[in-house]
Design a protein around this motif. Structure first.
Motif, PDB file in Angstrom:
ATOM      1  N   UNK A 244      20.602  16.288   7.753  1.00 61.35           N
ATOM      2  CA  UNK A 244      19.541  17.001   8.480  1.00 61.35           C
ATOM      3  C   UNK A 244      19.156  16.324   9.786  1.00 61.35           C
ATOM      4  N   UNK A 245      19.711  15.119  10.019  1.00 58.23           N
ATOM      5  CA  UNK A 245      19.382  14.332  11.212  1.00 58.23           C
ATOM      6  C   UNK A 245      17.870  14.116  11.330  1.00 58.23           C
ATOM      7  N   UNK A 246      17.252  13.747  10.199  1.00 59.21           N
ATOM      8  CA  UNK A 246      15.814  13.471  10.152  1.00 59.21           C
ATOM      9  C   UNK A 246      15.589  12.115   9.480  1.00 59.21           C
ATOM     10  N   UNK A 247      15.830  11.028  10.211  1.00 57.18           N
ATOM     11  CA  UNK A 247      15.686   9.697   9.595  1.00 57.18           C
ATOM     12  C   UNK A 247      14.239   9.365   9.282  1.00 57.18           C
ATOM     13  N   UNK A 248      14.034   8.807   8.119  1.00 57.22           N
ATOM     14  CA  UNK A 248      12.697   8.397   7.693  1.00 57.22           C
ATOM     15  C   UNK A 248      12.837   7.145   6.849  1.00 57.22           C
ATOM     16  N   UNK A 249      11.716   6.540   6.497  1.00 62.32           N
ATOM     17  CA  UNK A 249      11.687   5.485   5.487  1.00 62.32           C
ATOM     18  C   UNK A 249      11.011   6.081   4.260  1.00 62.32           C
ATOM     19  N   UNK A 250      11.744   6.165   3.166  1.00 63.38           N
ATOM     20  CA  UNK A 250      11.254   6.809   1.953  1.00 63.38           C
ATOM     21  C   UNK A 250      11.077   5.745   0.871  1.00 63.38           C
ATOM     22  N   UNK A 251       9.958   5.784   0.200  1.00 64.56           N
ATOM     23  CA  UNK A 251       9.660   4.850  -0.884  1.00 64.56           C
ATOM     24  C   UNK A 251       9.759   5.574  -2.218  1.00 64.56           C
ATOM     25  N   UNK A 252      10.806   5.264  -2.996  1.00 63.69           N
ATOM     26  CA  UNK A 252      10.921   5.857  -4.336  1.00 63.69           C
ATOM     27  C   UNK A 252      10.604   4.814  -5.408  1.00 63.69           C
ATOM     28  N   UNK A 253      10.014   3.711  -4.981  1.00 63.33           N
ATOM     29  CA  UNK A 253       9.607   2.644  -5.912  1.00 63.33           C
ATOM     30  C   UNK A 253       8.086   2.539  -5.885  1.00 63.33           C
ATOM     31  N   UNK A 254       7.449   3.703  -5.968  1.00 63.26           N
ATOM     32  CA  UNK A 254       6.005   3.791  -5.735  1.00 63.26           C
ATOM     33  C   UNK A 254       5.180   3.040  -6.768  1.00 63.26           C
ATOM     34  N   UNK A 255       5.719   2.849  -7.963  1.00 61.99           N
ATOM     35  CA  UNK A 255       4.966   2.125  -8.976  1.00 61.99           C
ATOM     36  C   UNK A 255       4.752   0.672  -8.634  1.00 61.99           C
ATOM     37  N   UNK A 256       5.581   0.135  -7.753  1.00 60.66           N
ATOM     38  CA  UNK A 256       5.505  -1.289  -7.427  1.00 60.66           C
ATOM     39  C   UNK A 256       5.223  -1.561  -5.953  1.00 60.66           C
ATOM     40  N   UNK A 257       5.609  -0.641  -5.077  1.00 59.80           N
ATOM     41  CA  UNK A 257       5.536  -0.891  -3.631  1.00 59.80           C
ATOM     42  C   UNK A 257       4.467  -0.012  -2.994  1.00 59.80           C
ATOM     43  N   UNK A 258       3.545  -0.646  -2.283  1.00 64.28           N
ATOM     44  CA  UNK A 258       2.507   0.068  -1.557  1.00 64.28           C
ATOM     45  C   UNK A 258       2.804   0.054  -0.064  1.00 64.28           C
ATOM     46  N   UNK A 259       2.079   0.877   0.668  1.00 63.76           N
ATOM     47  CA  UNK A 259       2.345   1.016   2.106  1.00 63.76           C
ATOM     48  C   UNK A 259       2.291  -0.319   2.835  1.00 63.76           C
ATOM     49  N   UNK A 260       1.237  -1.090   2.589  1.00 62.96           N
ATOM     50  CA  UNK A 260       1.066  -2.366   3.284  1.00 62.96           C
ATOM     51  C   UNK A 260       1.362  -3.562   2.384  1.00 62.96           C
ATOM     52  N   UNK A 261       1.944  -3.319   1.231  1.00 61.36           N
ATOM     53  CA  UNK A 261       2.376  -4.403   0.374  1.00 61.36           C
ATOM     54  C   UNK A 261       1.251  -5.110  -0.352  1.00 61.36           C
ATOM     55  N   UNK A 262       1.533  -6.307  -0.795  1.00 58.57           N
ATOM     56  CA  UNK A 262       0.580  -7.128  -1.542  1.00 58.57           C
ATOM     57  C   UNK A 262      -0.145  -8.047  -0.565  1.00 58.57           C
ATOM     58  N   UNK A 263      -1.347  -7.662  -0.187  1.00 58.39           N
ATOM     59  CA  UNK A 263      -2.068  -8.393   0.864  1.00 58.39           C
ATOM     60  C   UNK A 263      -2.406  -9.821   0.441  1.00 58.39           C
ATOM     61  N   UNK A 264      -2.726 -10.006  -0.826  1.00 60.52           N
ATOM     62  CA  UNK A 264      -3.076 -11.353  -1.292  1.00 60.52           C
ATOM     63  C   UNK A 264      -1.867 -12.275  -1.216  1.00 60.52           C
ATOM     64  N   UNK A 265      -0.691 -11.760  -1.634  1.00 56.20           N
ATOM     65  CA  UNK A 265       0.529 -12.567  -1.553  1.00 56.20           C
ATOM     66  C   UNK A 265       0.834 -12.915  -0.099  1.00 56.20           C
ATOM     67  N   UNK A 266       0.663 -11.963   0.792  1.00 60.13           N
ATOM     68  CA  UNK A 266       0.903 -12.209   2.215  1.00 60.13           C
ATOM     69  C   UNK A 266      -0.050 -13.277   2.763  1.00 60.13           C
ATOM     70  N   UNK A 267      -1.310 -13.225   2.338  1.00 59.61           N
ATOM     71  CA  UNK A 267      -2.291 -14.216   2.803  1.00 59.61           C
ATOM     72  C   UNK A 267      -1.909 -15.625   2.356  1.00 59.61           C
ATOM     73  N   UNK A 268      -1.445 -15.756   1.101  1.00 58.60           N
ATOM     74  CA  UNK A 268      -1.058 -17.072   0.586  1.00 58.60           C
ATOM     75  C   UNK A 268       0.139 -17.610   1.369  1.00 58.60           C
ATOM     76  N   UNK A 269       1.137 -16.750   1.615  1.00 64.32           N
ATOM     77  CA  UNK A 269       2.309 -17.164   2.390  1.00 64.32           C
ATOM     78  C   UNK A 269       1.885 -17.624   3.784  1.00 64.32           C
ATOM     79  N   UNK A 270       1.050 -16.830   4.445  1.00 65.89           N
ATOM     80  CA  UNK A 270       0.636 -17.152   5.811  1.00 65.89           C
ATOM     81  C   UNK A 270      -0.272 -18.365   5.884  1.00 65.89           C
ATOM     82  N   UNK A 271      -0.983 -18.660   4.809  1.00 67.91           N
ATOM     83  CA  UNK A 271      -1.828 -19.853   4.762  1.00 67.91           C
ATOM     84  C   UNK A 271      -0.979 -21.128   4.772  1.00 67.91           C
ATOM     85  N   UNK A 272       0.161 -21.089   4.093  1.00 66.33           N
ATOM     86  CA  UNK A 272       0.958 -22.303   3.888  1.00 66.33           C
ATOM     87  C   UNK A 272       2.091 -22.442   4.901  1.00 66.33           C
TER      88      UNK A 272
END
Length: 370
Positions: A244-272
């Motif tokens: 269809x020539x309509x590129x997108x990013x599709x999430x079919x792992x919705x039970x585990x993956x959110x739009x902006x991810x795990x914010x707490x995990x990101x904060x811990x990584x960025x802290x260290x």
């Protein structure tokens, strides 16, 4: 939200047989998709996807560099293995997959055979238990991994800092997924039509960081889980986007993956950790694709403590082993002259045959032969 990002759930009631039929009904189109993660490669072989539907269509699935052990620089392994061999005050620890991977000269397993104290750990927190039990030893943890495992080691360093554990050191050899995706997309030799994106990494970083794949490069991408149905449904979406020539990013792992991810995990990584350049075995230097410890936590930095150099070049000379080309998706393991002959799991020449997520190992274990 990026304009080309689409949220979608995997239809759990659709069987693999129905997904096969949906794929067969699509117009015949040549397509080259890369599964970035080694776990997806295992699923593709183990479930028979490669041996059935992909041989009945014009879809080619290419394995990518999503195996952290495989892309760990040989010079880093050499330095740390040699250090543990020469310094009897050190207990070197690592995850199991890395244990048998050779640098240019040594593996951690060979270092242990020669007298070094090298131990396997399951969790980064195991290192703190060792450090408490053996206060006269330096516990040196060789930390590899993509974003999936980075919160765990960041948390461990925070705990060590809080509890005043002084004999725990970390050699940081982390890798980040987004920079290497850009390298792959910029490589005209690959001519990729889209990606099956790693579900585990995506639980941490979320959907949004991938939006550039569709917005800038005009390619489709699907974040998928690791069952056969997930992979088939990802291929179905990728094919439809190409047709269809309509590129997108599709999430079919919705039970585990959110739009902006795990914010707490990101904060811990960025802290260290700070972002740093990193050398990828067989690929080369990729800007801003790794980590270094922040100044606040430099007391835990093994590189600083022992004066170790960061990897600057690739030293994995195993004759003409083509692991680097396999990692980039330029060739399959079958195109390496050593695969299945001089290079087997019991006698691996390169990291791709050592790791359980390595492409060569997967091809060999599931019966692909020349």
């Amino acid at each position: 939200m990026a304009s080309n990002t689409l949220h979608s759930s995997r239809p759990d009631l659709i069987s693999p047989e129905v997904l096969y039929e949906l794929l067969r009904r699509l117009p015949v189109t040549e397509a080259r998709f890369m599964e970035v993660c080694g776990t997806h490669t295992v699923t593709i072989f183990r479930s028979g996807i490669r041996q059935t539907i992909l041989r009945e269509t014009n879809v080619e699935l290419i394995s990518g560099p999503g195996c952290p052990v495989c892309v760990t620089a040989a010079s880093e392994i050499d330095q740390v293995a040699q250090l543990a061999l020469e310094n009897k005050d050190i207990i070197l620890t690592s995850y199991g997959d890395l244990f048998k991977v050779r640098g240019g000269r040594l593996s951690f397993a060979e270092s242990r055979e020669k007298g070094a104290d090298v131990r396997l750990v399951i969790s980064p927190l195991d290192n703190l238990n060792l450090a408490r039990k053996l206060p006269n030893k330096k516990i040196l943890f060789f930390s590899t991994g993509f974003e999936t495992t980075q919160p765990g080691i960041a948390h461990t360093i925070l705990m060590a800092n809080e509890k005043g554990i002084k004999n725990f050191l970390v050699y940081v050899s982390h890798k980040l997924i987004i920079p290497v995706l850009k390298v792959l997309l910029d490589d005209s030799r690959l001519a990729l039509d889209g990606f099956i994106l790693p579900g585990h990494v995506s639980t941490i970083i979320g959907e949004e960081p991938y939006s550039f794949i569709a917005d800038v490069y005009k390619k489709g991408a699907v974040i998928a889980g690791f069952e056969a149905e997930d992979v088939l449904y990802a291929v179905y979406h990728l094919l439809r986007m190409k047709i269809e020539n309509k590129p997108r990013v599709i999430n079919i792992y919705r039970g585990a993956v959110r739009r902006f991810g795990n914010k707490r995990a990101q904060e811990i990584i960025n802290e260290v950790f700070d972002i740093d350049d990193a050398y990828w075995r067989g690929i080369g230097l990729i800007k801003n694709s790794g980590h270094r410890l922040r100044a606040k936590y430099r007391d835990f930095d093994a590189s600083e403590y022992f004066g170790l150099e960061r990897a600057k070049h690739d030293e994995h000379q195993f004759g003409h082993c083509r692991c680097g080309e396999v990692l980039l998706g330029l060739i399959t393991p079958l195109e390496c002259q050593y695969f299945g002959n001089a290079c087997k799991p019991e006698n691996p020449l390169g990291a791709c045959m050592v790791s359980s997520e390595g492409s060569c190992s997967t091809y060999y274990r599931y019966g692909e032969r020349k």
